[in-house]
Write a protein that holds these residues in place. Sequence first.
Motif, PDB file in Angstrom:
ATOM      1  N   ALA A 101      26.675 -31.768  -7.056  1.00  0.00           N
ATOM      2  CA  ALA A 101      25.771 -31.062  -7.974  1.00  0.00           C
ATOM      3  C   ALA A 101      26.520 -29.941  -8.671  1.00  0.00           C
ATOM      4  CB  ALA A 101      24.587 -30.476  -7.209  1.00  0.00           C
ATOM      5  N   MET A 102      26.256 -29.758  -9.968  1.00  0.00           N
ATOM      6  CA  MET A 102      26.775 -28.620 -10.722  1.00  0.00           C
ATOM      7  C   MET A 102      25.640 -27.601 -10.808  1.00  0.00           C
ATOM      8  SD  MET A 102      28.943 -26.903 -12.501  1.00  0.00           S
ATOM      9  CE  MET A 102      30.286 -27.947 -12.990  1.00  0.00           C
ATOM     10  N   LEU A 103      25.839 -26.454 -10.166  1.00  0.00           N
ATOM     11  CA  LEU A 103      24.811 -25.420 -10.100  1.00  0.00           C
ATOM     12  C   LEU A 103      25.240 -24.203 -10.898  1.00  0.00           C
ATOM     13  CD1 LEU A 103      24.147 -25.587  -6.263  1.00  0.00           C
ATOM     14  CD2 LEU A 103      22.881 -26.744  -8.073  1.00  0.00           C
ATOM     15  N   CYS A 104      24.279 -23.567 -11.567  1.00  0.00           N
ATOM     16  CA  CYS A 104      24.570 -22.363 -12.341  1.00  0.00           C
ATOM     17  C   CYS A 104      23.570 -21.262 -11.996  1.00  0.00           C
ATOM     18  CB  CYS A 104      24.498 -22.653 -13.837  1.00  0.00           C
ATOM     19  SG  CYS A 104      25.758 -23.793 -14.426  1.00  0.00           S
ATOM     20  N   ASN A 105      24.090 -20.042 -11.982  1.00  0.00           N
ATOM     21  CA  ASN A 105      23.271 -18.846 -11.792  1.00  0.00           C
ATOM     22  C   ASN A 105      23.792 -17.833 -12.801  1.00  0.00           C
ATOM     23  OD1 ASN A 105      21.714 -16.755 -10.916  1.00  0.00           O
ATOM     24  ND2 ASN A 105      22.371 -16.848  -8.790  1.00  0.00           N
ATOM     25  N   GLY A 106      23.103 -17.730 -13.928  1.00  0.00           N
ATOM     26  CA  GLY A 106      23.615 -16.920 -15.027  1.00  0.00           C
ATOM     27  C   GLY A 106      24.854 -17.578 -15.597  1.00  0.00           C
ATOM     28  N   GLN A 107      25.952 -16.832 -15.698  1.00  0.00           N
ATOM     29  CA  GLN A 107      27.208 -17.355 -16.234  1.00  0.00           C
ATOM     30  C   GLN A 107      28.060 -18.047 -15.182  1.00  0.00           C
ATOM     31  OE1 GLN A 107      28.103 -17.370 -19.468  1.00  0.00           O
ATOM     32  NE2 GLN A 107      26.093 -16.517 -19.912  1.00  0.00           N
ATOM     33  N   LEU A 108      27.721 -17.879 -13.899  1.00  0.00           N
ATOM     34  CA  LEU A 108      28.489 -18.469 -12.814  1.00  0.00           C
ATOM     35  C   LEU A 108      28.033 -19.898 -12.554  1.00  0.00           C
ATOM     36  CD1 LEU A 108      30.497 -18.241 -10.420  1.00  0.00           C
ATOM     37  CD2 LEU A 108      28.573 -17.384  -9.066  1.00  0.00           C
TER      38      LEU A 108
END
Length: 71
Positions: A7-14
């Motif tokens: 899975a490719m996960l994002c939290n804001g820019q990270l």
Amino acid sequence: MLVTLVAMLCNGQLCMEKVVTNSEMSGITMTSCAVSAQIGIADWMSKGPYHEWRLQGYKCVAGKYVPKTHA
């Protein structure tokens, strides 16, 4: 054949890749990964530390997969 669900996960820019499961852990096949990956990832995200992260994408990979730290 070993299959890995990533899975490719994002939290804001990270953003980062995380291995959700592989066929050694759960017995998934390439077909079941392709058909049921979204359900499995939703369940995995709701129960783990990434429930507030956004799913950017996912992939079913043949073989062992080493996630990239940042994408």
